[in-house]
Design an enzyme around this catalytic site. Structure first.
Site, short mmCIF file in Angstrom:
data_model
loop_
_atom_site.label_atom_id
_atom_site.label_comp_id
_atom_site.label_asym_id
_atom_site.label_seq_id
_atom_site.Cartn_x
_atom_site.Cartn_y
_atom_site.Cartn_z
N HIS A 55 3.34 -8.20 -6.97
CA HIS A 55 2.35 -7.13 -7.09
C HIS A 55 2.65 -6.10 -6.02
O HIS A 55 3.24 -6.42 -4.98
CB HIS A 55 0.94 -7.67 -6.88
CG HIS A 55 0.47 -8.59 -7.95
ND1 HIS A 55 -0.86 -8.81 -8.19
CD2 HIS A 55 1.14 -9.35 -8.86
CE1 HIS A 55 -1.01 -9.66 -9.19
NE2 HIS A 55 0.20 -10.00 -9.61
N GLU A 57 0.91 -4.75 -3.71
CA GLU A 57 0.42 -5.07 -2.37
C GLU A 57 1.32 -6.08 -1.68
O GLU A 57 1.63 -5.92 -0.48
CB GLU A 57 -1.01 -5.64 -2.45
CG GLU A 57 -2.02 -4.71 -3.08
CD GLU A 57 -2.22 -4.93 -4.58
OE1 GLU A 57 -3.35 -4.73 -5.05
OE2 GLU A 57 -1.24 -5.29 -5.28
N CYS A 85 -6.31 -7.92 -6.66
CA CYS A 85 -6.70 -9.19 -7.26
C CYS A 85 -6.94 -10.20 -6.14
O CYS A 85 -6.66 -9.91 -4.97
CB CYS A 85 -5.60 -9.66 -8.22
SG CYS A 85 -4.10 -10.23 -7.36
N CYS A 88 -3.79 -10.82 -3.91
CA CYS A 88 -3.44 -9.71 -3.02
C CYS A 88 -4.47 -9.53 -1.90
O CYS A 88 -4.11 -9.28 -0.75
CB CYS A 88 -3.27 -8.44 -3.82
SG CYS A 88 -1.84 -8.52 -4.93
#
Length: 165
Positions: A55, A57, A85, A88
């Site tokens: 992801h 992040e 999410c 993260c």
């Protein structure tokens, strides 16, 4: 966090989100800043890396730890186009990121106040200062355009649920 600076850095994150879309990934971009200087920037790379943890992040946190020579990313602010999410938000908590500025809310997986609140859970030993909604419309527009483009294609995306993940 300064509202003008928040917009400036979020625009950089939006540029990263566009790069993700160009690479065929969900358009989420992130930028990590310390003392007004960009330390790391990146975007979702799950499709390119075939890595479910890639992801935006996490990509940025890894880059920043390398650049700064420490996993402790204290005194930093992470700008991301979509609310993180749980994975993260947990990674930001573990890295001791000080602040989080996000664009669009994630109604299905948001962990910075929408569905969960990992970022500011008082039971944890570290909390992030959170500001949401910065350039939210631009972030949402990118996500909508991306998923609209996938309709009719079998790209493995069932819905817009958990766009970052």
């Amino acid at each position: 966090m300064d509202p003008r600076e928040d917009v400036r850095f979020m625009r950089l994150a939006l540029d990263e989100a566009e790069r993700a879309a160009e690479a065929g990934d969900v358009p989420v971009g992130a930028v990590l800043v310390r003392d007004g200087v960009v330390v790391a920037s990146g975007h979702n790379e799950r499709e390119v890396r075939q890595d479910p943890t890639a992801h935006a992040e996490v990509v940025v946190l890894r880059q920043a730890a390398q650049a700064l020579g420490s996993w402790r990313l204290e005194r930093t602010v992470l700008y991301v186009t979509l609310e993180p999410c749980p994975m993260c938000a947990g990674a930001m908590w573990l890295a001791r990121v000080q602040g989080l500025v996000f664009g669009a809310k994630d109604e299905k997986a948001g962990a910075a106040g929408t569905l969960y609140n990992v970022a500011a859970d008082p039971r944890l030993n570290h909390r992030l200062v959170v500001e949401g909604g910065v350039l939210a419309e631009e972030s949402q527009r990118l996500l909508r355009a991306f998923f609209r483009g996938l309709r009719g294609q079998d790209a493995g995306y069932a819905s817009e649920g958990c766009p970052s993940g």
